[in-house]
Each structure stands twice: as C-alpha cells, then as structure tokens.
Design a protein around this motif. Structure first.
Motif, PDB file in Angstrom:
ATOM      1  N   ARG A  80      39.209  50.145  30.858  1.00 21.09           N
ATOM      2  CA  ARG A  80      40.245  51.467  30.182  1.00 21.09           C
ATOM      3  C   ARG A  80      40.409  52.547  31.216  1.00 21.09           C
ATOM      4  O   ARG A  80      41.200  53.418  31.628  1.00 21.09           O
ATOM      5  CB  ARG A  80      39.617  52.048  28.830  1.00 21.09           C
ATOM      6  N   GLU A 128      44.812  56.411  30.068  1.00 20.40           N
ATOM      7  CA  GLU A 128      43.969  55.577  29.080  1.00 20.40           C
ATOM      8  C   GLU A 128      44.557  55.332  27.752  1.00 20.40           C
ATOM      9  O   GLU A 128      44.958  56.317  27.005  1.00 20.40           O
ATOM     10  CB  GLU A 128      42.549  56.091  29.172  1.00 20.40           C
ATOM     11  N   PRO A 172      41.978  51.606  22.944  1.00 18.82           N
ATOM     12  CA  PRO A 172      41.145  50.336  23.244  1.00 18.82           C
ATOM     13  C   PRO A 172      41.773  49.174  22.532  1.00 18.82           C
ATOM     14  O   PRO A 172      41.530  48.075  23.664  1.00 18.82           O
ATOM     15  CB  PRO A 172      39.819  50.792  22.302  1.00 18.82           C
ATOM     16  N   VAL A 195      43.913  47.893  25.472  1.00 19.70           N
ATOM     17  CA  VAL A 195      43.100  47.477  26.660  1.00 19.70           C
ATOM     18  C   VAL A 195      42.583  46.118  26.428  1.00 19.70           C
ATOM     19  O   VAL A 195      42.563  45.100  27.326  1.00 19.70           O
ATOM     20  CB  VAL A 195      41.998  48.260  26.913  1.00 19.70           C
TER      21      VAL A 195
END
Length: 73
Positions: free
Chosen positions: A36, A42, A45, A48
């Motif tokens: 990440r 970014e 999560p 990712v």
C-alpha cells in the motif's frame, strides 16, 4: 496524495503494474501494508490485497505459504 497526482494510475491494470514494478525494483517480502505504501495514491486495504492476489493469479508474484507474504517472480 490526492487523486489529481499526475502519476496516479487511471485503471486497475496500471495500478497493479506500478505495484509489480515496485516489487521487482525493491525486492524482498511484501505484505499488504508495504504494498500500500508503494502506490502513488494509497487505495483501500481491500484493493491492495486484491491487487496482490491478481498478480499472484497472473503468475507475476508468488505467495509464501508460511508467512503469507508475496515476492516478485
């Protein structure tokens, strides 16, 4: 960083390609946290983790069964 960053990927393919390039360049073991941090922007999560699994399914990276981390192939 924000979504207007010039180097920000415009598609999932570009995002995964940037991740794979970072994994190849920097080497070593990668978990979702390290992965990440390598993105220009970014993502969530879950994104990712999905990217890592898609790269694994494509044969570009492999997952260590003991540690659960990924490495470029």
């Amino acid at each position: 960083m924000n979504e207007n960053t010039p180097d920000a990927p415009t598609s999932a393919i570009e995002r995964r390609d940037q991740l794979l390039q970072a994994m190849r360049k920097d080497g070593g073991s990668w978990d979702w946290v390290r992965a990440r941090a390598s993105y220009v922007v970014e993502p969530d999560p879950r994104t990712v983790r999905r990217d890592l699994e898609q790269l694994r399914k494509a044969g570009a990276v492999y997952r260590d069964r003991e540690t659960g981390t990924y490495r470029a192939g």
